[in-house]
Every structure is written in C-alpha cells, then in structure tokens.
Design an enzyme around this catalytic site. Structure first.
Site, short mmCIF file in Angstrom:
data_model
loop_
_atom_site.label_atom_id
_atom_site.label_comp_id
_atom_site.label_asym_id
_atom_site.label_seq_id
_atom_site.Cartn_x
_atom_site.Cartn_y
_atom_site.Cartn_z
N CYS A 132 0.83 -1.21 0.00
CA CYS A 132 0.00 0.00 0.00
C CYS A 132 0.86 1.27 0.00
CB CYS A 132 -1.00 -0.01 1.15
SG CYS A 132 -2.40 1.12 0.84
N ASP A 201 -3.43 1.40 10.03
CA ASP A 201 -4.58 2.30 10.18
C ASP A 201 -5.05 2.32 11.63
OD1 ASP A 201 -4.54 1.14 7.30
OD2 ASP A 201 -5.58 3.07 7.19
P1 RI2 Z 1 -0.10 6.58 6.91
C1 RI2 Z 1 -3.71 3.48 4.36
O1 RI2 Z 1 -5.10 3.20 4.26
C2 RI2 Z 1 -2.84 2.23 4.27
O2 RI2 Z 1 -3.47 1.09 4.82
C3 RI2 Z 1 -1.63 2.67 5.06
O3 RI2 Z 1 -0.81 1.61 5.48
C4 RI2 Z 1 -2.30 3.41 6.20
O4 RI2 Z 1 -3.39 4.12 5.59
C5 RI2 Z 1 -1.44 4.34 6.99
O5 RI2 Z 1 -1.03 5.46 6.23
P2 RI2 Z 1 -6.02 3.92 3.13
O6 RI2 Z 1 -6.41 5.26 3.68
O7 RI2 Z 1 -0.85 7.18 8.04
O8 RI2 Z 1 -5.23 3.99 1.85
O9 RI2 Z 1 1.15 5.91 7.37
O10 RI2 Z 1 -7.23 3.00 2.99
O11 RI2 Z 1 0.16 7.57 5.78
#
Ligand code: RI2
Length: 319
Positions: A132, A201
């Site tokens: 991701c 998350d």
């Molecule tokens: P930071 C994202 O979720 C991913 O799962 C990623 O690992 C997590 O948020 C944390 O992101 P999504 O919003 O806070 O893409 O480290 O569903 O940037």
C-alpha cells in the site's frame, strides 16, 4: 446555513475522506483537524458560546462518519474537542485553532521521530518490500536514505486501488530504485528482500495490526521466509477503545473497486466482497515502530495505557 450546519470546508473534507481523495491514516487526521479549525474560524455563532460548541461537535460527527477503520480520525477529533474551552466564542475559537496547530505540528514531528527509529532497523544495502502507501512507512525508508544507506525497494501494487503506485513514485523521487510487482508475486520476491515495512490504520491493545488488506498474508509469508517485518505507526494509530474490549470495524468498500460492472454482468450471478483492511496477529509482526521507540507488538498495550488511560470518550456525541 443554520448555526449547526458544518461550514463548506468540513463538508468538502468529509467528502474527500469518504471518496479517498484524502487517504492514509496520518493525512486523514491532519485534514480532519484542519477542518475543525475551519469550522471554528468560519462558522457564524453570533457570540453564542453554546452554538459554537454544538456546531463543533456536529462538524466532528460529520467527519467521524466518513471511514470507520483508521483510528487517527477519532483520535484527531478527540484531541481538538478536548481543548475546546472558553467562556466566549472568541476564547473558544482561539483555543480550537491553537489546538489544531499543535496537533498538526505533533503529527509532523512524530513522523520524523519514528522515521529515525525505523531507519535504524534498516542496514546499508537492504532491499525492503512495501504494501500500500503509508507516509509513516515511507518516513523510515527515507530516513535510512538520509542516513546515507543504500536502499532498494520491491513495491506491491496493492489491489484494488493500486496505492503501491504512489509509493513507487515517492520512493523513486527519494532516489530509491523500485521494482513494482503484482500482489500475488510477493512470496516469490521475499527471497530477495531483507525487511518488510508497512504502515497501520489502527493498532489494537493486543498488538494486532490493522492495515490495508493483504498485510496479514504478507506477514505470514515473511515469517515463513525468515524476513523481518515492521509496522511504522505513530501513536495516533493506537486504538483506545480496544483497551476495553471493543473490536475495530473493518471497512467494506464498493465492489466497483474490484470489478467493473460490465465484466461482472458477463460473469453472471456472483458475490463480490471488498474489505479494505485486515488484522495481522501480533505473533507475525516483529516490531511496531512509533515516535516513542520500537515495541514488540505484545507490549504496545503499556504505551496505550500511558497515553490514553483506561479508554476513550466521545466528545463529539450529541449534547
Ligand atoms: P499513513 C492506508 O489506508 C494504508 O493502509 C496505510 O498503510 C495506512 O493508511 C497508513 O497510512 P487507506 O487510507 O498514516 O489507503 O502511514 O485505505 O500515511
């Protein structure tokens, strides 16, 4: 506009979070806090302090309802609303705006600090695998590069929304050579990898890591191949409600993210499911890296108690 209707900036931020134009747990927290500051600054309260408080809580509810899994969102709202103190609208406004500024500052500093901790786990010449797009995970890799270490990356594309493409672009910009792979190729490429770095998350009191779906399978494979895996997560990812036995809701997203309607119709009657996240049990994770240092997942509860006490309130609840 009635007194308690959110200002346009709140509605636009909520919409952008729900549609994932604003995404990533830390980025969502930052945007939500700034939206509350906009509500404080731009709302029309007519010197009515109670109207100010009611409107701020309503704005927080609008933001809170957008996505259920990333705890950084309620943690951001909680931080700002707990500091909503004052007798006059002017005092309330000043306190909310300065709480927001302090929160956003802390976010930036936390990410920088955890980046240093995560970078210390990486050695010169390492190849990392990512899943991701996580700004916390990237902070660790970028800090390692700034320490002068030569790092390469194998980046999983991360279906269905391919956020791996964002990771690939940002790592390339940081001077990290990138190999992009489809998710199904991860186990094969683990043999070429020294460390897996993912974000989170939410983190549960038992050390379970809630992150983009596919993380748990990757962690199990990494353990089987003997490759260490770390979660980079600043402490706003710690989920205080799990201290009192609550579980974390996993967001289910639209099936159109998985398959286009035409192809689906051609296949015939099937069910399509699209969970956005999964839970990696603590025994498959080597370390959780935070701005307070690194923790074995099973011990994260001590940090949670220190930061959140015994649980969490909901200051955005209706009066
Ligand atoms: P930071 C994202 O979720 C991913 O799962 C990623 O690992 C997590 O948020 C944390 O992101 P999504 O919003 O806070 O893409 O480290 O569903 O940037």
């Amino acid at each position: 506009m009635t007194d308690h209707e959110p200002v346009p900036a709140v509605r636009e931020t909520a919409e952008a979070i729900a549609t994932m134009e604003i995404r990533g747990a830390a980025t969502i927290a930052d945007a939500a806090a700034r939206a509350l500051a906009a509500q404080a600054r731009e709302g029309d309260y007519d010197d009515d302090a109670e109207a100010f408080r009611v409107s701020l809580r309503a704005a927080a509810r609008t933001l809170h309802e957008t996505r259920p899994t990333a705890v950084s969102l309620p943690n951001a709202l909680r931080y700002v609303l707990r500091r909503m103190e004052g007798r006059t609208v002017e005092e309330l406004r000043r306190n909310v705006v300065s709480a927001t500024e302090a929160f956003v500052d802390q976010l930036d500093r936390a990410q920088e600090d955890l980046g240093q901790v995560g970078a210390n786990r990486l050695a010169d010449g390492d190849t990392v695998m990512t899943h991701c797009h996580s700004t916390d995970a990237l902070a660790c890799i970028e800090a390692a590069v700034q320490q002068g270490k030569s790092i390469e990356a194998v980046v999983k594309e991360t279906r269905p929304r391919n956020q791996g493409h964002i990771t690939a672009e940002q790592l390339r910009e940081a001077g990290v050579p990138v190999t992009l792979i489809v998710d199904s190729a991860a186990r094969r490429y683990l043999d070429d990898v020294d460390h897996v770095v993912v974000g989170a998350d939410s983190i549960a009191a038992d050390g379970g890591v809630i992150n983009k779906v596919g993380t748990s399978g990757l962690a199990v494979n990494a353990r089987e191949r003997g490759v260490p895996i770390m979660t980079a997560a600043q402490t706003i990812k710690l989920h205080p409600e799990t201290l009192t036995g609550h579980t974390v809701e996993i967001e289910m997203r639209a099936e159109e993210e998985v398959i286009d309607p035409g192809t689906r119709a051609a296949i015939g009657e099937i069910t399509v499911e699209n969970p956005a996240f999964d839970v990696t049990p603590p025994r498959y994770m080597d370390a959780i890296v935070t701005e307070h240092g690194q923790f074995p997942p099973e011990s994260i509860v001590t940090l949670m108690r220190e930061l959140f006490g015994e649980g969490a309130d909901e200051p955005w609840a209706e009066p």
